[in-house]
Structure formats: C-alpha cells, structure tokens
Design a protein around this motif. Structure first.
Motif, PDB file in Angstrom:
ATOM      1  N   TYR A 120       0.822  -1.210   0.000  1.00 13.92           N
ATOM      2  CA  TYR A 120       0.000   0.000   0.000  1.00 13.92           C
ATOM      3  C   TYR A 120       0.862   1.270   0.000  1.00 13.92           C
ATOM      4  N   ILE A 121       2.074   1.195   0.551  1.00 14.17           N
ATOM      5  CA  ILE A 121       2.997   2.339   0.450  1.00 14.17           C
ATOM      6  C   ILE A 121       3.300   2.621  -1.021  1.00 14.17           C
ATOM      7  N   HIS A 122       3.609   1.566  -1.779  1.00 17.84           N
ATOM      8  CA  HIS A 122       3.931   1.747  -3.196  1.00 17.84           C
ATOM      9  C   HIS A 122       2.719   2.208  -3.989  1.00 17.84           C
ATOM     10  N   LEU A 123       1.512   1.894  -3.505  1.00 21.22           N
ATOM     11  CA  LEU A 123       0.297   2.362  -4.164  1.00 21.22           C
ATOM     12  C   LEU A 123      -0.094   3.765  -3.714  1.00 21.22           C
ATOM     13  N   ALA A 124       0.734   4.349  -2.806  1.00 17.95           N
ATOM     14  CA  ALA A 124       0.497   5.701  -2.265  1.00 17.95           C
ATOM     15  C   ALA A 124      -0.787   5.778  -1.449  1.00 17.95           C
ATOM     16  N   ASP A 125      -1.278   4.645  -0.965  1.00 16.56           N
ATOM     17  CA  ASP A 125      -2.445   4.639  -0.063  1.00 16.56           C
ATOM     18  C   ASP A 125      -1.896   4.516   1.366  1.00 16.56           C
ATOM     19  N   PHE A 126      -1.388   5.650   1.878  1.00 15.67           N
ATOM     20  CA  PHE A 126      -0.637   5.611   3.132  1.00 15.67           C
ATOM     21  C   PHE A 126      -1.545   5.403   4.346  1.00 15.67           C
ATOM     22  N   GLU A 127      -2.811   5.854   4.265  1.00 13.91           N
ATOM     23  CA  GLU A 127      -3.725   5.596   5.387  1.00 13.91           C
ATOM     24  C   GLU A 127      -3.977   4.094   5.538  1.00 13.91           C
ATOM     25  N   LYS A 128      -4.198   3.408   4.385  1.00 19.13           N
ATOM     26  CA  LYS A 128      -4.412   1.956   4.440  1.00 19.13           C
ATOM     27  C   LYS A 128      -3.148   1.248   4.909  1.00 19.13           C
ATOM     28  N   ALA A 129      -1.993   1.718   4.447  1.00 17.81           N
ATOM     29  CA  ALA A 129      -0.728   1.110   4.877  1.00 17.81           C
ATOM     30  C   ALA A 129      -0.557   1.246   6.388  1.00 17.81           C
ATOM     31  N   LEU A 130      -0.890   2.430   6.941  1.00 12.73           N
ATOM     32  CA  LEU A 130      -0.760   2.636   8.391  1.00 12.73           C
ATOM     33  C   LEU A 130      -1.638   1.665   9.175  1.00 12.73           C
ATOM     34  N   GLU A 131      -2.849   1.379   8.655  1.00 15.90           N
ATOM     35  CA  GLU A 131      -3.726   0.427   9.347  1.00 15.90           C
ATOM     36  C   GLU A 131      -3.016  -0.906   9.540  1.00 15.90           C
ATOM     37  N   TYR A 132      -2.386  -1.409   8.468  1.00 12.17           N
ATOM     38  CA  TYR A 132      -1.715  -2.712   8.556  1.00 12.17           C
ATOM     39  C   TYR A 132      -0.441  -2.638   9.407  1.00 12.17           C
ATOM     40  N   PHE A 133       0.317  -1.529   9.298  1.00 14.10           N
ATOM     41  CA  PHE A 133       1.544  -1.425  10.099  1.00 14.10           C
ATOM     42  C   PHE A 133       1.223  -1.325  11.595  1.00 14.10           C
ATOM     43  N   HIS A 134       0.203  -0.547  11.954  1.00 12.13           N
ATOM     44  CA  HIS A 134      -0.166  -0.445  13.369  1.00 12.13           C
ATOM     45  C   HIS A 134      -0.700  -1.779  13.894  1.00 12.13           C
ATOM     46  N   ARG A 135      -1.422  -2.506  13.034  1.00  9.80           N
ATOM     47  CA  ARG A 135      -1.884  -3.841  13.444  1.00  9.80           C
ATOM     48  C   ARG A 135      -0.689  -4.767  13.666  1.00  9.80           C
ATOM     49  N   SER A 136       0.294  -4.680  12.759  1.00 14.51           N
ATOM     50  CA  SER A 136       1.506  -5.496  12.901  1.00 14.51           C
ATOM     51  C   SER A 136       2.242  -5.154  14.192  1.00 14.51           C
ATOM     52  N   LEU A 137       2.384  -3.851  14.482  1.00 12.09           N
ATOM     53  CA  LEU A 137       3.099  -3.412  15.678  1.00 12.09           C
ATOM     54  C   LEU A 137       2.362  -3.844  16.946  1.00 12.09           C
ATOM     55  N   ALA A 138       1.017  -3.745  16.934  1.00 13.65           N
ATOM     56  CA  ALA A 138       0.228  -4.143  18.109  1.00 13.65           C
ATOM     57  C   ALA A 138       0.384  -5.629  18.389  1.00 13.65           C
ATOM     58  N   LEU A 139       0.394  -6.456  17.336  1.00 14.69           N
ATOM     59  CA  LEU A 139       0.568  -7.901  17.508  1.00 14.69           C
ATOM     60  C   LEU A 139       1.952  -8.219  18.069  1.00 14.69           C
ATOM     61  N   LYS A 140       2.982  -7.499  17.607  1.00 12.15           N
ATOM     62  CA  LYS A 140       4.336  -7.731  18.122  1.00 12.15           C
ATOM     63  C   LYS A 140       4.401  -7.407  19.612  1.00 12.15           C
ATOM     64  N   HIS A 141       3.795  -6.290  20.018  1.00 13.23           N
ATOM     65  CA  HIS A 141       3.793  -5.930  21.435  1.00 13.23           C
ATOM     66  C   HIS A 141       2.976  -6.949  22.252  1.00 13.23           C
ATOM     67  N   GLU A 142       1.895  -7.449  21.653  1.00 10.19           N
ATOM     68  CA  GLU A 142       1.016  -8.384  22.374  1.00 10.19           C
ATOM     69  C   GLU A 142       1.733  -9.677  22.729  1.00 10.19           C
ATOM     70  N   VAL A 143       2.559 -10.185  21.812  1.00  9.87           N
ATOM     71  CA  VAL A 143       3.257 -11.457  22.064  1.00  9.87           C
ATOM     72  C   VAL A 143       4.728 -11.243  22.395  1.00  9.87           C
ATOM     73  N   ASN A 144       5.115  -9.965  22.610  1.00 10.06           N
ATOM     74  CA  ASN A 144       6.498  -9.630  22.973  1.00 10.06           C
ATOM     75  C   ASN A 144       7.487 -10.153  21.931  1.00 10.06           C
ATOM     76  N   ASP A 145       7.183  -9.867  20.660  1.00  6.83           N
ATOM     77  CA  ASP A 145       7.996 -10.336  19.540  1.00  6.83           C
ATOM     78  C   ASP A 145       8.812  -9.163  19.002  1.00  6.83           C
TER      79      ASP A 145
END
Length: 705
Positions: A178-203
């Motif tokens: 989505y970054i390459h598609l210039a849809d940065f709001e959609k990209a942020l949704e997935y990156f924040h979800r990824s970051l939240a999952l990493k914090h949740e399982v301490n990864d």
C-alpha cells in the motif's frame, strides 16, 4: 541541534560497528564454511542437500552470489531426488537471492514453479513463505496487484494457523504494497496492526523495520515529526545490531523527513550515510533512491549542477536493475530538471519514458485486479465475522435450550416423586383411565391417517399437474429456441451480405474496419445460433447406433481446424487404441470430439516460452471407453468445475461462442449415455475426458441389429 547530532551519531556508530563486527564474524564463518566444504566432497542425497543449504545460509549476509550458487545446487539435488518438500524449501530461498541480486525474472520463474509444488502437496508450512517472497518480488517489479494478492493469501493461511507473530509479518508486508500504491492511510492500518501484535506477544523480530515503515507513512502524509520519532526509535533499536538493508532504509527515510521539515544539514547526513551503506552492500535499488533524494536536497540548496550529477549517476544504474518505481522517480526528476533548463527536447524524452512506465505500473487492468483482490479478502473477512456471530447465536440458543430442558426435567422429577405416593392408592383407576386414553388416541390416530391419505392424494395430483406444466414449459422453450434461431438467421444472412458488399465497395479505412468487425460479430452470432439449433435437435431426436471409427472422425476434425487456421507452433497429437469396437450415434460423437478439440485449440498457451500442444487419446479403461483431450493451454479454474458445462458460461474472454460449446458437448455426451468431466493433470495440463460403457454399447448394437 544537539538532539539532531545525537541521532546522527547513533546511525554513524551503528554503521561503523556493523563494518567492524562483520570482520570479526567473517573469520568464524570462514572456518565453518571450510568444514562444510570438506563434508560436501563425500555427501550424497539428503546429506548433500543439508550441507549445501547450510553453506547458503552462512553466505547469506556476506556473499549473496556464493549463497545463490550453493542454494541452486541444493535445489537441483532436491529436483533430482524428487523430494518435493526440500524442492520448495530450496526454491523459496533461491528466489529470495535471485531477487536480491536483481534477477527478478529468474526469481519469478523459480518461485512460481515451487508455488505449484507446494500447493499440490498441501505444504502450507512453506507455502506461506513462498507467497511472501513472490509478493516481495512482484513489489520490486511494481506488479502491485499480484503482490497484494499473494500477501493476502499468505495472511489467510497465517490467520487460520493463529500464530500472531506470523500474522504480524504478513500485515507488515501488505502495508509495504500500500505504500507503493500511495495509499498511506491503508498502509498505516496494517503497520499499526503489525506493531500491536508484536507488542502483544512480545515479539522483537523485525520490530525496527515495522517502525521504519510507519515513519515512511507519516512522512508521506506530511506528519514529519511523528515520522522522525518513529524512525529515531527504530534506529535506536538497531544498537543491538541491524542488517544493512534496515540501516539503509531507516537513514534514507529519516533524511527525507528532515528535508521536508527544512533541516537540510541532517537530511544530507542521513541520506549520504544511507547511500554509503547501500553502495557498500551493492543495494542498487537504494543507491537509486538515495541519489534521487540527494538530488532533491541539492535543488533545495539551489545547486542544479550537483542535482543533475546525482540524477545522471542514478540513471547510469537503471539498466542494471529491474525496479520500476525508482526508475519512474528518476525519469520524472530528469524531465523536471531539463524543463527548468529549457531543454524541452530532453524534457519531453524523459517525460515520455515516465508516462509509459507509469501506465505500465498502474493501468486499468492492474487497478481492476487490485479492487478484485481487496474485495475478495474483505468479503472473506465479512463472511468470517458473520459465521462467528452465527456460531455464537447457535451456542447461546443451545445453552438456553439445555437450561430449559434441565428445568423441565427437574420439575418432572419433583412431580414424579410427589405422584409416586398417590399412584399406589389409585393404580387401578389410573390403568382404567389410561385404557380410555389409549382408545381415544387410537381413534384420533385413525382419523389423522385418513386425513393424511387425503393430503397425500391431493399433493400427488398437484405434483402431476406441476410435472405436466414443466413439460409444457420445456416444450415451449425448445420450440422458442428453434423458431427464434430460424427467424434470426434470415436477417443475419442479410446483414452479412450487406457487410460483404460494403467491404468490397467502401474505400474509407475506418469505415471498412467497422464493417469487418460487424461481419465478424455477425459470424459469431451465426455460430451461436447454429449450436442452439444443434442443442434443440439433440434434445428432440433419438440417437442412432453404428460402429464408430474414431480415426476417421478425429482426422476430419483436425482437417477442419487446419482450414480455420491453427495457432503458430501448435502440435496436435492423437493416440487411438487399436481393436476398439464401439457402437453409438456417429454425429453426436463427432460433435463431442469437435467441440473438445476446438476448445483446446482456442485456449492454447500463447507464451513464447511454451510449446503448445493438444493431445487426443481414445483407449479402454476397464469396462469403459475413455476419450481424453489434453492441452497445456491457459487452464480452467477448478473452484466450480460444473459451472463451465452450463449454457452461456465462459471460461475466458477468448470464447467466441458465448459459452455454448461445452454445454453442447455435455448434452451430446449425456444423450448417448456418457459422462464428461475435467481435471488438472499432475503436470499442470488441462484434461477433458468422456467415459462410455462398452457393455451398454454392445447391448445397444444387438438391439439395433
């Protein structure tokens, strides 16, 4: 000022520590590599594969060329032994190194092959990684629709497994697309979800890369301070050691954010550091990106000479890579720079290259594919949510029913205990009452049986009426098709005649082209009408039976196809078993073979790398006769195989008969007692096959005689 200096010092320190650390580790790696090479000289089979795989792993960071050589040898060991699991494992890693070394075509060839192997063997453990690497390679090629599709397929597998760490990786990869598609709001949704999952399982795996991606999005959205905060945190995490790729991307993005804020000094420091790491690591993609970024900084400093030098250096690298997005940025910047210098010829030249490349990246087909992929995944999520809610409702309903049953049983138990004392005194009276009740129930049952018989009779009459009405509708439909086809043929023949006259008389090139297209469309309609009439004739005629000469029929069909014109390089082969005695309707058998062969030719594979073929086989299969038509064409989806045999169902836009051919084939097959189906062969080819019972054929022959 001190804060900015501190940030840069961390990045510089990490860079020099990486260089020093690689020198220390190199000695230990060299010893391990020498030991493995000694073992390799005598290793065979699976042992040789494992040694080559470890050698590739040792060289993965320091020598990508050597790593590719070792993993390629391991891949061929797996191919030679037929080990599908190791074939996929080695092929995935080979594709990764081919991508890293800018051989994107080779990477796609390798990865597409092992993708098919993984799917055929249901190897989901490796399948998700192959999908990831395919998505990454297509991202570098700017094939964003395919990249998004493969990433979402990987996400579905990981969500089914429930591993949050791997779901986090898939979300991060989708955000990159989505970054390459210039849809940065959609990209942020997935990156924040990824970051939240990493914090949740301490990864902590790739945590810094996820934060860099978030910084890229905030930078693109104009929230530069947020971008700098995330990027600084990411580089701080790198104090424990990061790959050169992470350091390059982090410093490059940080330099861009500082440039956007007007802090040219820090922008130059981080961008130059990113360029040095990329150049040292032979990372051509980021060499181009950082040179383009340095050009932007030079323009901010009004130094057009240096900006031009940076762009020319970036352009000199373009021919050695296959990364479309950086190419597009360089062409756009060169066009702007030449335009500012009033060199309009060069500006137009680079503007044209930019437009053509941009159109190839985001054309209408790619945009439609992206919409289809996103819609498909969103529908899957909606269905999953609805299913989970329905399941919860079912469980709640079952729980309520269970509670009610328990309450009723408890009440009955109390009642039985109470009544048990009274039953002893009133047993005779109860028996008498029970007898009367039974007699009443018998009378009611008799009455119900009579009513039921009347209802059955009434429903039988209704069913007979419905069957008669259905027969009338079918007869009217057959008559409608027959009359409509005949009625349309006259005007259609006139239309074709007028088209032919116009083609001979009209001299205007554009008008002539329109008449030729109209004539072609009329011919397609004529073919559809002819096939509708054949369907009507099949449905309303009785099959005849005579000895079938398959060689004669197949040869006639091939001659007909040659007259129509065969695709270049197409090879038609036939294998007809000798001594087969089969009695059936010759015309219907011809219709079946003609349509199957025509279908295989029509959907041939037009790739230059494929030698297309059509193979016709007629052979015994136990007590059955089997007619098979096999081709290596574009293939047919196996999701709903029965759908392609329905009327007006088309497997591809190449279909010129409106989706009637396979329906006609199935109708003819069933008319003479056969069965038709399709499958994908182990080689990935498409096979249509028709089965006839030889015993039924002999019985019909005796009846006819």
């Amino acid at each position: 000022m001190y804060r900015n200096f501190f940030k840069f010092s961390i990045a510089q320190t990490l860079f020099f520590l990486g260089v020093f650390g690689s020198m220390v580790v190199a000695s230990a790696q060299s010893d391990a590599e020498d030991s493995l090479k000694d073992v390799l000289e005598t290793a065979k089979g699976i042992d040789r594969f494992n040694v080559l795989y470890q050698l590739a792993k040792i060289n993965s960071e320091s020598n990508a060329v050597a790593a590719l050589s070792y993993i390629d040898q391991a891949y061929h060991v797996a191919l030679s032994t037929g080990d599908s699991a190791n074939m996929v494992k080695a092929g995935r890693v080979k594709g990764m190194f081919q991508t890293k070394l800018n051989d994107l075509d080779g990477a796609l060839t390798t990865l597409n092959y092992v993708l098919g192997v993984a799917r055929r063997n249901n190897n989901t453990e490796q399948l998700k990684f192959v999908l990831n690497q395919l998505a990454l390679t297509h991202t570098y090629r700017a094939n964003y629709d395919k990249a998004l599709d493969y990433n979402l397929q990987s996400l579905v597998i990981r969500e089914a497994e429930g591993n949050k760490s791997e779901i986090s990786i898939a979300c991060n990869n989708i955000g990159i697309v989505y970054i390459h598609l210039a849809d940065f709001e959609k990209a942020l949704e997935y990156f924040h979800r990824s970051l939240a999952l990493k914090h949740e399982v301490n990864d902590d795996y790739d945590l810094e890369r996820c934060m860099i991606n978030i910084g890229i999005c905030y930078d693109a959205l104009g929230e530069y301070q947020k971008a700098i905060d995330y990027l600084t945190q990411a580089l701080t995490l790198c104090e424990g050691g990061c790959t050169d790729a992470v350091l390059t991307e982090g410093n490059s993005t940080l330099g861009g954010a500082y440039a956007s804020m007007g802090n040219i000094s820090d922008a130059k420091k981080h961008t130059r550091l990113a360029y040095e790491i990329a150049h040292r690591d032979n990372n051509k993609r980021f060499e181009i990106i950082t040179l383009t970024q340095l050009q932007n900084i030079s323009l901010r400093e009004k130094d057009t000479v240096k900006a031009f030098q940076y762009l020319k250096e970036a352009e000199s690298i373009l021919d050695s890579v296959d990364y479309n997005q950086p190419k597009k940025d360089v062409y756009s910047a060169l066009a702007d720079l030449y335009f500012s210098k009033k060199d309009y010829q060069q500006a137009a030249y680079y503007q044209d290259k930019y437009i053509r490349l941009n159109d190839s990246i985001l054309n209408d087909q790619v945009i439609r594919n992206l919409a289809r992929v996103q819609t498909k995944y969103e529908e899957r999520e909606n269905i999953a949510i609805i299913a989970s809610k329905e399941q919860a409702l079912v469980q709640s309903r079952r729980f309520n029913i269970a509670v009610a049953i328990i309450a009723v049983l408890a009440g009955l138990l109390v009642f039985v205990l109470y009544r048990s004392n009274l039953v002893k005194k009133k047993v005779n009276k109860a028996l008498s009452a029970a007898k009367e009740t039974i007699e009443d129930q018998n009378k009611q049952l008799t009455s119900l049986n009579r009513n039921l018989e009347k209802m059955v009779d009434a429903r039988t009459i209704e069913l007979q009426g419905a069957n008669e009405a259905l027969k009338r509708v079918n007869d009217e439909l057959d008559n409608f098709i027959y009359k409509t086809s005949h009625d349309i043929r006259g005007p259609l023949a006139s239309l074709k005649g007028m088209c032919n006259v116009a083609i001979m008389d009209v001299k205007d090139h554009l008008a002539l082209e329109y008449f030729q297209k109209l004539d072609f469309t009329a011919e397609k309609l004529n073919t559809i009408l002819t096939r509708l009439l054949i369907i009507n004739q099949i449905n309303n005629s009785s099959a005849s039976y005579e000895a079938i000469d398959f060689n004669e029929i197949v040869d006639d069909v091939i001659i007909l196809e040659r007259k129509r014109g065969l695709p270049p390089k197409l090879n038609i082969r036939k294998t007809i078993e000798n001594g087969i005695t089969f009695y059936s309707d010759k015309e219907l058998v011809r219709i079946i073979l003609e349509n199957l062969i025509d279908n295989a030719i029509k959907f041939y594979n037009d790739s230059d790398r494929i030698d297309p073929f059509v193979e016709i086989k007629v052979e015994r299969d136990g007590n059955y006769l089997k007619v098979r038509v096999i081709d290596n064409g574009i293939g047919i989806s196996q999701v709903n195989p029965d759908k392609i045999f329905q009327m007006f169902s088309r497997a591809s836009e190449r279909s010129g008969t409106g989706g009637i051919g396979l329906y006609l084939t199935k109708t003819a097959t069933e008319k003479i007692g056969g069965q038709i189906d399709l499958r994908t062969t182990p080689e990935g080819h498409t096979e249509f096959f028709v089965k006839f019972s030889l015993s039924t054929s002999r019985v019909r022959k005796e009846v006819v005689v």
